[in-house]
Structure formats: C-alpha cells, structure tokens
Scaffold this motif. Structure first.
Motif, mmCIF file in Angstrom:
data_model
loop_
_atom_site.group_PDB
_atom_site.id
_atom_site.type_symbol
_atom_site.label_atom_id
_atom_site.label_comp_id
_atom_site.label_asym_id
_atom_site.label_seq_id
_atom_site.Cartn_x
_atom_site.Cartn_y
_atom_site.Cartn_z
ATOM 1 N N ARG A 274 1.162 -1.778 0.089
ATOM 2 C CA ARG A 274 -0.273 -0.317 -0.142
ATOM 3 C C ARG A 274 0.651 1.555 0.209
ATOM 4 O O ARG A 274 0.453 2.474 -0.041
ATOM 5 C CB ARG A 274 -0.742 -0.252 1.098
ATOM 6 C CG ARG A 274 -1.854 -0.978 0.886
ATOM 7 C CD ARG A 274 -3.070 -0.961 2.076
ATOM 8 N NE ARG A 274 -3.971 -1.721 1.757
ATOM 9 C CZ ARG A 274 -5.366 -1.775 2.740
ATOM 10 N NH1 ARG A 274 -5.237 -0.851 2.690
ATOM 11 N NH2 ARG A 274 -5.894 -2.729 1.827
ATOM 12 N N ASP A 275 1.894 1.665 0.336
ATOM 13 C CA ASP A 275 2.513 2.270 0.531
ATOM 14 C C ASP A 275 3.148 2.401 -0.717
ATOM 15 O O ASP A 275 3.466 3.671 -0.997
ATOM 16 C CB ASP A 275 3.896 2.208 1.701
ATOM 17 C CG ASP A 275 3.605 2.126 3.361
ATOM 18 O OD1 ASP A 275 2.136 3.367 3.272
ATOM 19 O OD2 ASP A 275 4.844 2.094 4.052
ATOM 20 N N ILE A 276 3.698 1.997 -1.102
ATOM 21 C CA ILE A 276 4.133 1.963 -2.997
ATOM 22 C C ILE A 276 3.590 2.288 -3.323
ATOM 23 O O ILE A 276 3.315 3.139 -4.117
ATOM 24 C CB ILE A 276 4.435 0.555 -3.262
ATOM 25 C CG1 ILE A 276 5.666 -0.101 -2.562
ATOM 26 C CG2 ILE A 276 4.818 0.343 -4.661
ATOM 27 C CD1 ILE A 276 6.247 -2.182 -2.580
ATOM 28 N N ALA A 277 1.983 1.701 -3.312
ATOM 29 C CA ALA A 277 0.324 2.164 -4.420
ATOM 30 C C ALA A 277 0.562 4.281 -4.097
ATOM 31 O O ALA A 277 0.643 4.233 -4.612
ATOM 32 C CB ALA A 277 -0.227 1.765 -4.110
ATOM 33 N N ARG A 278 1.180 4.236 -2.567
ATOM 34 C CA ARG A 278 1.012 5.656 -2.227
ATOM 35 C C ARG A 278 1.969 6.325 -2.438
ATOM 36 O O ARG A 278 2.056 7.566 -3.539
ATOM 37 C CB ARG A 278 0.924 6.101 -0.759
ATOM 38 C CG ARG A 278 -0.606 5.480 -0.052
ATOM 39 C CD ARG A 278 0.398 5.821 1.447
ATOM 40 N NE ARG A 278 -1.360 5.178 2.133
ATOM 41 C CZ ARG A 278 -1.643 4.128 2.708
ATOM 42 N NH1 ARG A 278 -0.494 3.524 2.906
ATOM 43 N NH2 ARG A 278 -2.216 3.468 3.664
ATOM 44 N N VAL A 279 2.958 6.123 -2.810
ATOM 45 C CA VAL A 279 4.087 6.784 -3.183
ATOM 46 C C VAL A 279 4.256 6.743 -5.302
ATOM 47 O O VAL A 279 4.370 7.848 -5.558
ATOM 48 C CB VAL A 279 5.468 5.936 -3.664
ATOM 49 C CG1 VAL A 279 6.666 6.491 -4.285
ATOM 50 C CG2 VAL A 279 6.051 6.234 -1.589
ATOM 51 N N LYS A 280 3.324 6.062 -5.923
ATOM 52 C CA LYS A 280 3.520 6.487 -7.381
ATOM 53 C C LYS A 280 2.618 6.849 -7.409
ATOM 54 O O LYS A 280 2.794 7.849 -8.714
ATOM 55 C CB LYS A 280 3.119 4.062 -7.612
ATOM 56 C CG LYS A 280 4.347 3.405 -7.605
ATOM 57 C CD LYS A 280 4.026 1.986 -8.277
ATOM 58 C CE LYS A 280 5.282 1.144 -8.769
ATOM 59 N NZ LYS A 280 4.773 0.252 -9.058
ATOM 60 N N THR A 281 1.175 6.762 -6.711
ATOM 61 C CA THR A 281 0.455 7.468 -6.970
ATOM 62 C C THR A 281 0.884 9.095 -7.429
ATOM 63 O O THR A 281 0.107 10.149 -7.907
ATOM 64 C CB THR A 281 -1.155 7.755 -5.875
ATOM 65 O OG1 THR A 281 -1.652 6.070 -5.793
ATOM 66 C CG2 THR A 281 -2.070 8.152 -6.151
ATOM 67 N N VAL A 282 1.262 9.576 -6.335
ATOM 68 C CA VAL A 282 1.973 11.408 -5.422
ATOM 69 C C VAL A 282 2.891 11.350 -6.879
ATOM 70 O O VAL A 282 2.755 12.545 -6.883
ATOM 71 C CB VAL A 282 2.506 10.838 -3.971
ATOM 72 C CG1 VAL A 282 3.588 12.336 -4.293
ATOM 73 C CG2 VAL A 282 1.705 10.976 -3.509
ATOM 74 N N LEU A 283 3.605 10.715 -7.105
ATOM 75 C CA LEU A 283 4.885 10.795 -8.223
ATOM 76 C C LEU A 283 4.065 11.130 -9.392
ATOM 77 O O LEU A 283 4.126 11.890 -10.356
ATOM 78 C CB LEU A 283 5.289 9.170 -8.681
ATOM 79 C CG LEU A 283 6.366 9.151 -7.567
ATOM 80 C CD1 LEU A 283 7.553 8.166 -7.952
ATOM 81 C CD2 LEU A 283 7.769 10.242 -7.865
ATOM 82 N N ALA A 284 2.328 10.356 -9.294
ATOM 83 C CA ALA A 284 1.646 10.089 -11.202
ATOM 84 C C ALA A 284 1.279 11.467 -10.629
ATOM 85 O O ALA A 284 1.008 12.485 -12.112
ATOM 86 C CB ALA A 284 1.045 8.610 -11.037
ATOM 87 N N LYS A 285 0.676 12.304 -9.999
ATOM 88 C CA LYS A 285 0.531 12.772 -9.533
ATOM 89 C C LYS A 285 1.501 14.581 -9.790
ATOM 90 O O LYS A 285 1.275 15.402 -10.791
ATOM 91 C CB LYS A 285 -0.201 13.750 -8.444
ATOM 92 C CG LYS A 285 -1.607 12.937 -7.773
ATOM 93 C CD LYS A 285 -2.084 13.430 -6.833
ATOM 94 C CE LYS A 285 -3.620 12.986 -5.389
ATOM 95 N NZ LYS A 285 -3.792 13.352 -4.742
ATOM 96 N N LYS A 286 2.814 14.178 -9.537
ATOM 97 C CA LYS A 286 3.365 14.838 -9.548
ATOM 98 C C LYS A 286 3.873 14.828 -11.163
ATOM 99 O O LYS A 286 4.191 16.361 -11.565
ATOM 100 C CB LYS A 286 5.063 14.888 -8.977
ATOM 101 C CG LYS A 286 4.406 15.293 -7.095
ATOM 102 C CD LYS A 286 5.763 15.173 -7.045
ATOM 103 C CE LYS A 286 4.773 15.309 -4.912
ATOM 104 N NZ LYS A 286 5.726 17.314 -4.612
ATOM 105 N N ALA A 287 3.856 14.121 -11.937
ATOM 106 C CA ALA A 287 4.234 14.023 -13.517
ATOM 107 C C ALA A 287 3.177 14.600 -14.032
ATOM 108 O O ALA A 287 3.429 14.875 -15.101
ATOM 109 C CB ALA A 287 3.954 12.654 -13.655
ATOM 110 N N SER A 288 1.623 14.995 -14.021
ATOM 111 C CA SER A 288 0.767 15.232 -14.493
ATOM 112 C C SER A 288 0.736 16.513 -14.183
ATOM 113 O O SER A 288 0.118 17.692 -15.082
ATOM 114 C CB SER A 288 -0.395 14.837 -14.278
ATOM 115 O OG SER A 288 -1.048 15.229 -12.983
ATOM 116 N N ILE A 289 1.128 17.199 -13.419
ATOM 117 C CA ILE A 289 1.046 18.229 -12.930
ATOM 118 C C ILE A 289 2.257 19.377 -13.868
ATOM 119 O O ILE A 289 2.293 20.481 -14.641
ATOM 120 C CB ILE A 289 1.371 19.156 -11.468
ATOM 121 C CG1 ILE A 289 0.242 18.469 -11.171
ATOM 122 C CG2 ILE A 289 1.820 20.334 -11.440
ATOM 123 C CD1 ILE A 289 0.805 18.371 -9.424
#
Length: 65
Positions: A48-63
């Motif tokens: 779940r922590d891996i998923a959280r980190v990947k989600t935040v990375l994806a958000k930052k990439a889309s921004i």
C-alpha cells in the motif's frame, strides 16, 4: 506513511522512497517463501505504501506536463 507527507517531498526523494519500499517488499517475499516471516501484515502495508508513492509521483508528473 501518509499521502500528505509524501506530497511535500520532491520527485527525487519519492523515487528513493519507492526504491527502498520495493527492496523491502522483495525482502518480505523472500522471508515468506523461506517461512521466516512472522508478521504477514507487513507485506500488505508495504504494498500500500508503494501504491501511495506511485500515486503521488503520477500526480506530480501530470502537473509538470
């Protein structure tokens, strides 16, 4: 680990965190395979922590696009 804490980190720190979590997940899988794992809920927490980190990375990439 909270998503709010991750959002304050920069991309390099998030990538380091992801790398550490992936190593931890591998280690836990090996412990499970060799029957040395005492707390099986750790696998779920790390995934779940891996998923959280990947989600935040994806958000930052889309921004940044």
């Amino acid at each position: 680990m909270k998503a709010k804490d991750l959002e304050t980190k920069n991309v390099e720190d998030l990538n380091k965190e992801l790398h550490e979590l992936l190593k931890a997940a591998f280690s836990l899988r090996m412990q499970k395979a060799t029957q040395q794992l005492t707390n099986s809920s750790e696998i779920r927490k790390v995934r779940r922590d891996i998923a959280r980190v990947k989600t935040v990375l994806a958000k930052k990439a889309s921004i940044n696009v």
